[in-house]
Design an enzyme around this catalytic site. Structure first.
Site, PDB file in Angstrom:
ATOM      1  N   HIS B  56       0.827  -1.213   0.000  1.00  0.00           N
ATOM      2  CA  HIS B  56       0.000   0.000   0.000  1.00  0.00           C
ATOM      3  C   HIS B  56       0.859   1.259   0.000  1.00  0.00           C
ATOM      4  O   HIS B  56       0.375   2.343   0.317  1.00  0.00           O
ATOM      5  CB  HIS B  56      -0.898   0.032   1.237  1.00  0.00           C
ATOM      6  CG  HIS B  56      -1.679  -1.207   1.475  1.00  0.00           C
ATOM      7  ND1 HIS B  56      -2.521  -1.726   0.530  1.00  0.00           N
ATOM      8  CD2 HIS B  56      -1.739  -2.047   2.538  1.00  0.00           C
ATOM      9  CE1 HIS B  56      -3.084  -2.838   1.008  1.00  0.00           C
ATOM     10  NE2 HIS B  56      -2.607  -3.059   2.221  1.00  0.00           N
ATOM     11  N   HIS B 218      -6.722  -4.582  -1.245  1.00  0.00           N
ATOM     12  CA  HIS B 218      -5.982  -5.834  -1.187  1.00  0.00           C
ATOM     13  C   HIS B 218      -6.185  -6.680  -2.432  1.00  0.00           C
ATOM     14  O   HIS B 218      -6.095  -7.905  -2.383  1.00  0.00           O
ATOM     15  CB  HIS B 218      -6.375  -6.637   0.057  1.00  0.00           C
ATOM     16  CG  HIS B 218      -5.982  -5.954   1.325  1.00  0.00           C
ATOM     17  ND1 HIS B 218      -6.780  -5.022   1.926  1.00  0.00           N
ATOM     18  CD2 HIS B 218      -4.851  -6.034   2.078  1.00  0.00           C
ATOM     19  CE1 HIS B 218      -6.171  -4.568   3.012  1.00  0.00           C
ATOM     20  NE2 HIS B 218      -5.009  -5.151   3.132  1.00  0.00           N
TER      21      HIS B 218
END
Ligand SMILES: Nc1ncnc2c1ncn2[C@@H]1O[C@H](COP(=O)(O)OP(=O)(O)O)[C@@H](O)[C@H]1O
Ligand SMILES: Nc1ncnc2c1ncn2[C@@H]1O[C@H](COP(=O)(O)OP(=O)(O)O)[C@@H](O)[C@H]1O
Ligand SMILES: [Mg+2]
Ligand SMILES: [Mg+2]
Ligand SMILES: [Mg+2]
Ligand SMILES: [Mg+2]
Lengths: 208, 330, 330, 208
Positions: B56, B218
């Protein structure tokens, strides 16, 4: 069942998880985040190493070591959950050098309780609980019926596999797969699948 | 899968080695995977720790520094870190005023941070946890693990970090962190899946004219698959979802966030539509970030996060910050 | 092709509309496609104008602001802007001390900026042009259009911008800009092609294990196609090419630049290898940028740019800058 | 040839460039940056508009207007180059209301000179010059031979098309394609291809 039995089991888990790593990851890719195989492989490889580094004296010690190692090395949802499961099993067995089938059954029940306390999942939520709970019941039933250890373990493994398969049509209510809503249906839960592998390895360990 | 990596298994540690070499203001414990401020804890200042799966970036390691986090714990790609990392980080940033854990609401992150907080408490470090759950694509019900934490994490880390820098007590810092979360909402759209290095192929397949609405960070599929459309329409879907959940009005802090593979050129196109939408609702984008901040590896797509500002939040947002990925005022 | 756009023909103006809405410190003339500082020209300060095709964001519009550019002229995607834009920009930033044109060495950019400079001169605005040509993948010979201008453009804009801010005269600002260019070298690697919106499909096809070495920033194929390898090897190819052309030593300013579609996680992995290479040569990465700064739409890949620092260049690099994409010190 | 002839030519160029936009862009994608079709389409669409907005009185005015519009609207390498080409043609023709074939030939020569002065390309560099130069020669030769206008124009168009095709095996030494080194061989130069289209349109304009 002595400490060697449990060490063999954990080593067998490590090897089966390694073989099935990609399969578990692909299951997780479908309804999760594609890391379950890598997570467990990392964890059980560390467990195998820990068992080699500090060989445990008792079944309980072996399982607590495995659980703690999983918590320390896996991460994700499955790390604390499996870690707790093995730690609870180990703690339940205490210092005993030998474990009876009935004691194993009690320990597995404690594992389930630990997972449910931590993750708050119930059967039907499409999680590892869906494989673990039927296995616990099958083992308890077999003990009650006075089954031979090998048969009892086979029944538990069978029940876990059946439970994992039965997650396919379910809609997830816990974990990442729940974000998908109804789209989670039609896929096997990766954690239930790995629980079936872990309990399947118990059978292999027993036959050695 | 073609990635700029050495090895599937060393992705996170190799990247941390690079982070350490690039930013002398950080101290990176590569082996234990913890990113600290090089200066160490400041006595009397509340420490801020966050963490979560890698993939991320710049979240969270890129937000360690003055005015934001004191430490970040990156896990493996998309895998929450382990309690050991969090315990080590928490002890390492404790300046005697306690430590705030900023936790994105995912089962793994929550469980691991819970275990860590408990153990830190046992060792005498006061820990308060704040859960970030801003993603309106997920209904918070008995049928889900609750809303995901996405873009608002950046807002929480920045604003709580600014307050902590003033010497505010742990309770206050936690209070403002929760307030930011409560005032924030997000919605994400994917134009492509991403490829987790260890998986080696995209997490899902999308046709040439398909997109996923209501994605997280995700690589998981979203709530629904839909037909691709102009930026204007995709932004409207996202903004409608946000507005329905928490009506937009007044001064708004806005993040138009790229998922990692979408060029900045396109993110500005999306922001133009977000700004138009806000004006339509009588709201205004008083503070704005456009860029790749809370990403999902190489996914193409974007998310919008809004936070209804108050005077206090605006002031804390504007306060100086000096981290690898967010910097102003010093 | 799936892009976050409204319309192939309005990509640039839609993005400029978003840029304007996001950054109150900019004044964006969307119709004429010019990005100015909102504050306007400062009397006595040399004005800095750059520009080039769009698709390289944040270059150049994201570098307009205090300590860097006074105006940027974005052309259509990968198409150099037209003289009208440059003339308007040049006149708009002239504070009486003349204007520096920072031109990347591409035939189109050079020709259009030349025409603009000539016409500005006719109208009494003093213009000096500096050519950026840092890309070592292209031999500067009779057989090419000369080396391309790539990552060093950022260095030139930052450092010349800092000097201009001190009130230095045009000749001095041009001198330092040329010095930065002379001390800078770049090399780029593509893991995938990019898709120009108007073309609708990738500019070239690469197999699952192929890469392009020596690429520019316009989606063109590179000098050679090669087998994909670990980051360590790709970085070594890039660094060897740079080091062969201008041996690396002493303190180096380094940019590890993403081409637009490569995650930050991977860029840090590449930077770790760059830092190791520099140490091996007895050089050190004294100042570092890792991120997407001079991009090629959604291309996956990276480039490395190095600049051999002097005391003066380091001081000017460290000077405050406040632009959408580069900010420190204020 | 009066102003109408040249306006017709420029309109015909606009329409053929629009039709061939994707083709030109794909040629540019192979060895350049995939914008040549879009560039010229934007430019000649603007030329068509400019001609409609302020109808020119003379051939020279039409061509200068076209050239200036291209410079103001195209950008890239081709904008200044084609812009200069049309402006030079127009300037050479001056205020004359009618243009002879010989004058057209001189004007086209001036266009070539302008392009070469600006871009410094010689024949064989794999640029628009490789189409323009043979066309200029063909037209001059036809004038010398006293050919009929239609035949002379056809010869120029033919020569441009042939010149464009002949760029295929060449290695570029100017423009973006030169960055590719030997890899630029095997592809037609987009600018040479568009020059062939532009001169081909002259033939269509003549037959109207
Ligand atoms: N609350 C929960 N209770 C029990 N099991 C859970 C719960 N949440 C997730 N799981 C199990 O964890 C599995 C996912 O593990 P893993 O992929 O390793 O972690 P993560 O979801 O964090 O990526 C799921 O397939 C599910 O079986
Ligand atoms: N120096 C030059 N002299 C003549 N023609 C050139 C030169 N450089 C480029 N060209 C022509 O311009 C064409 C490319 O135009 P275009 O794609 O519109 O611009 P850009 O290369 O800037 O993207 C090439 O195919 C070539 O024919
Ligand atoms: Mg997972
Ligand atoms: Mg995970
Ligand atoms: Mg171009
Ligand atoms: Mg081109």
């Amino acid at each position: 069942m002595d400490v060697q039995f449990f060490v063999t089991w954990l080593e067998e888990v490590a090897s089966v998880v390694q073989t099935q790593r990609d399969h578990l990851t692909q299951l997780d890719a479908a309804i999760g985040d594609a890391d379950h195989g890598a997570n467990l492989d990392r964890g059980f490889t560390a467990v195998r190493q820990a068992l080699a580094d500090t060989p445990p004296d008792t079944p309980g010690a072996a399982l607590v070591l495995a659980g703690s190692t999983l918590i320390r090395r896996v991460g994700g949802a499955s790390g604390p959950l499996y870690g707790t499961a093995f730690r609870q099993m180990g703690k339940t067995l205490g210092d005993a050098p030998e474990v009876s089938l009935a004691e194993l059954s009690t320990a597995l029940d404690a594992a389930l309780a630990g997972v449910q306390k931590l993750g708050a999942a119930v059967e039907g939520d499409k999680t590892m609980v869906d494989a673990l709970a039927p296995a616990v019941r099958a083992l308890a039933g077999a003990v009650q019926d006075g089954a031979k250890p090998a048969d009892a373990i086979a029944a538990a493994a069978e029940a876990a596999a059946e439970g994992a398969r039965a997650t396919i049509p379910l809609q997830a209510r816990k974990g990442r797969a729940s974000y998908l809503g109804s789209r989670s249906a039609g896929h096997e839960d990766p954690g239930a699948a790995s629980t079936a592998l872990i309990l399947g390895a118990l059978r292999t360990a027993g036959s050695r | 899968m073609k990635k700029l990596i050495n090895n599937v298994d060393s992705v996170v540690t190799d990247a941390l080695t690079g982070l350490a070499a690039a930013h002398p203001a950080l101290r990176v414990d590569v082996e234990n995977k913890i990113v600290f401020r090089a200066a160490g804890p400041r006595p009397g200042k509340v420490g801020l720790v966050s963490g979560g799966g890698s993939g991320h970036e710049p979240l969270h390691g890129g937000f360690v520094g003055y005015g934001m986090l004191d430490a970040a714990c990156p896990g493996e790609v998309f895998t929450s870190p382990v309690p050991d990392q969090m315990i080590e980080a928490t002890k390492g940033v404790d300046g005697g005023a306690g430590v705030l854990h900023i936790v994105k609401n995912y089962t793994g992150d929550v469980l691991n941070f819970e275990m860590a907080a408990e153990l830190c408490g046992d060792e005498g470090v006061e820990v308060v946890s704040v859960l970030v759950n801003d993603d309106v694509a997920v209904r918070d019900s008995l049928y889900t693990a609750g809303r995901r934490g996405t873009g608002a994490t950046l807002f929480v880390e920045k604003i709580a970090g600014a307050l902590a820098e003033t010497g505010a007590p742990l309770g206050e810092v936690a209070r403002v962190a929760r307030e930011v979360n409560e005032r924030s909402r997000s919605f994400g759209v994917a134009l492509s899946a991403c490829t987790v290095p260890a998986a080696g192929k995209p997490t899902f397949e999308l046709g040439e004219s398909e997109i996923e609405l209501g994605i997280g960070i995700h690589g998981e599929p979203g709530r629904t698959r839909a037909a691709h459309g102009p930026a204007r329409e995709l932004v409207r879907v996202a903004m409608d979802a946000i507005h329905e959940d928490l009506p937009l009005s007044g001064e708004v802090l806005v993040l138009v966030n790229g998922m990692g593979g979408t060029p900045l050129l396109e993110l500005y196109i999306a922001f133009a539509e977000v700004a138009a939408y806000l004006r339509e609702k009588g709201a205004s984008p008083a503070r704005v970030l456009v860029g790749n901040y809370v990403t999902s590896l190489d996914m193409q797509g974007f998310s919008v996060t809004t936070c209804a500002l108050t005077e206090e939040l605006t002031r804390l947002w504007d306060a100086p910050v000096e981290t690898p990925a967010l910097r102003w005022g010093r």
